[in-house]
Design a protein around this motif. Structure first.
Motif, short mmCIF file in Angstrom:
data_model
loop_
_atom_site.label_atom_id
_atom_site.label_comp_id
_atom_site.label_asym_id
_atom_site.label_seq_id
_atom_site.Cartn_x
_atom_site.Cartn_y
_atom_site.Cartn_z
N SER A 60 0.85 -1.44 -0.24
CA SER A 60 0.52 -0.22 -0.03
C SER A 60 0.61 1.30 0.02
N ARG A 61 0.52 1.99 -0.46
CA ARG A 61 0.50 3.36 -0.63
C ARG A 61 -0.05 4.42 -0.53
N ASP A 62 0.01 5.94 0.15
CA ASP A 62 -0.74 6.79 0.48
C ASP A 62 -0.47 8.13 -0.14
N VAL A 63 -1.45 8.21 -1.63
CA VAL A 63 -0.77 9.52 -2.37
C VAL A 63 -2.54 10.36 -2.73
N ASP A 64 -2.74 11.56 -2.16
CA ASP A 64 -3.54 12.79 -2.71
C ASP A 64 -4.88 12.23 -1.33
N GLY A 65 -4.87 11.68 -0.10
CA GLY A 65 -6.07 11.55 0.58
C GLY A 65 -6.69 9.85 0.05
N ARG A 66 -5.60 9.14 -0.50
CA ARG A 66 -6.38 7.85 -1.30
C ARG A 66 -4.87 6.86 -0.58
N THR A 67 -5.48 5.78 -0.56
CA THR A 67 -4.16 4.88 -0.77
C THR A 67 -4.97 3.51 -1.64
N GLU A 68 -3.71 3.41 -2.45
CA GLU A 68 -3.73 2.69 -3.52
C GLU A 68 -3.02 1.66 -2.65
N PHE A 69 -3.63 0.11 -3.54
CA PHE A 69 -2.74 -0.95 -2.75
C PHE A 69 -2.69 -2.48 -4.20
N ILE A 70 -1.88 -2.85 -4.12
CA ILE A 70 -1.11 -3.74 -4.79
C ILE A 70 -1.77 -4.64 -4.06
N ALA A 71 -2.33 -5.72 -4.12
CA ALA A 71 -2.21 -7.87 -3.92
C ALA A 71 -1.74 -8.11 -4.74
N LEU A 72 -0.26 -9.02 -4.68
CA LEU A 72 0.59 -9.55 -5.13
C LEU A 72 0.19 -11.43 -4.39
N THR A 73 0.07 -12.20 -5.69
CA THR A 73 0.21 -13.59 -5.03
C THR A 73 0.87 -14.06 -6.62
N LEU A 74 0.89 -15.59 -6.31
CA LEU A 74 2.44 -15.78 -5.75
C LEU A 74 1.20 -17.58 -5.67
N TRP A 75 1.42 -18.59 -7.47
CA TRP A 75 0.65 -19.66 -7.72
C TRP A 75 2.09 -20.49 -8.18
N GLU A 76 1.38 -21.55 -8.25
CA GLU A 76 2.51 -22.74 -8.26
C GLU A 76 1.56 -22.87 -10.49
N SER A 77 0.82 -22.70 -10.78
CA SER A 77 0.39 -23.49 -12.11
C SER A 77 -0.71 -22.18 -12.28
N VAL A 78 -1.33 -22.01 -13.87
CA VAL A 78 -2.46 -21.43 -14.16
C VAL A 78 -3.90 -22.31 -13.37
N ALA A 79 -3.37 -23.66 -13.53
CA ALA A 79 -4.71 -24.69 -13.04
C ALA A 79 -4.87 -23.74 -11.19
N ALA A 80 -3.83 -23.94 -11.05
CA ALA A 80 -4.13 -23.06 -9.12
C ALA A 80 -4.62 -22.17 -8.93
N ILE A 81 -4.30 -21.62 -10.18
CA ILE A 81 -4.52 -20.04 -10.43
C ILE A 81 -6.60 -20.06 -10.13
N GLU A 82 -6.76 -20.89 -11.52
CA GLU A 82 -8.26 -21.35 -11.84
C GLU A 82 -9.02 -22.01 -10.69
N SER A 83 -7.95 -22.25 -9.50
CA SER A 83 -8.88 -22.43 -8.07
C SER A 83 -9.43 -21.89 -7.30
N PHE A 84 -9.11 -20.90 -7.88
CA PHE A 84 -9.51 -19.44 -7.01
C PHE A 84 -9.87 -18.65 -8.43
N THR A 85 -9.93 -18.02 -9.35
CA THR A 85 -10.34 -17.10 -10.06
C THR A 85 -11.78 -17.79 -10.59
N GLY A 86 -11.19 -19.00 -11.48
CA GLY A 86 -12.58 -19.77 -12.24
C GLY A 86 -11.74 -19.88 -13.31
N PRO A 87 -12.53 -21.07 -15.42
CA PRO A 87 -11.26 -20.95 -15.71
C PRO A 87 -11.07 -18.93 -16.64
#
Length: 124
Positions: A60-87
């Motif tokens: 996160s970082r604060d900029v001009d009254g807003r807080t920006e977020f970046i969520a960074l996740t790590l995965w072993e495969s596309v299939a693993a990501i699909e278990s979170f997101t769907g196809p």
């Protein structure tokens, strides 16, 4: 940078293939703690339970009254990501509780191959 949640498998438990998934959102700074709580208490524990998930960080970082977020996740495969997101792994996953405190969120997430899997630095 705020590191709410991270973990690593013991050395040798998995091969070096890894995909980083990045998603961005923002909140008015007074509501930012609501998203931090949501991420650390709901998102991160849910991800940890998924096979093939290797870690999660919230930046996160604060900029001009807003807080920006970046969520960074790590995965072993596309299939693993699909278990979170769907196809459609490019589709962002933003729960109603998150939308309630965010003022903006990307509709898509981007993915990168991890080409240098550095670990945490340790100082003597």
């Amino acid at each position: 940078m705020v590191n709410f949640y991270q973990y690593r498998a013991p050395a040798g438990q998995y091969d070096d293939a890894m995909i980083a998934r990045l998603w961005r959102g923002c909140a008015e700074t007074p509501k930012a703690d609501g998203y931090r709580r949501h991420f650390s208490e709901s998102v991160a524990p849910s991800l940890k339970a998924l096979d093939g998930h290797r870690g999660a960080w919230l930046l996160s970082r604060d900029v001009d009254g807003r807080t920006e977020f970046i969520a960074l996740t790590l995965w072993e495969s596309v299939a693993a990501i699909e278990s979170f997101t769907g196809p459609d792994i490019a589709r962002s996953v933003v729960e109603p509780e998150a939308r309630a405190v965010l003022s903006g969120a990307d509709d898509v997430a981007v993915h990168y191959e991890v080409v240098f899997p550095g670990g945490p630095s340790r100082r003597p």
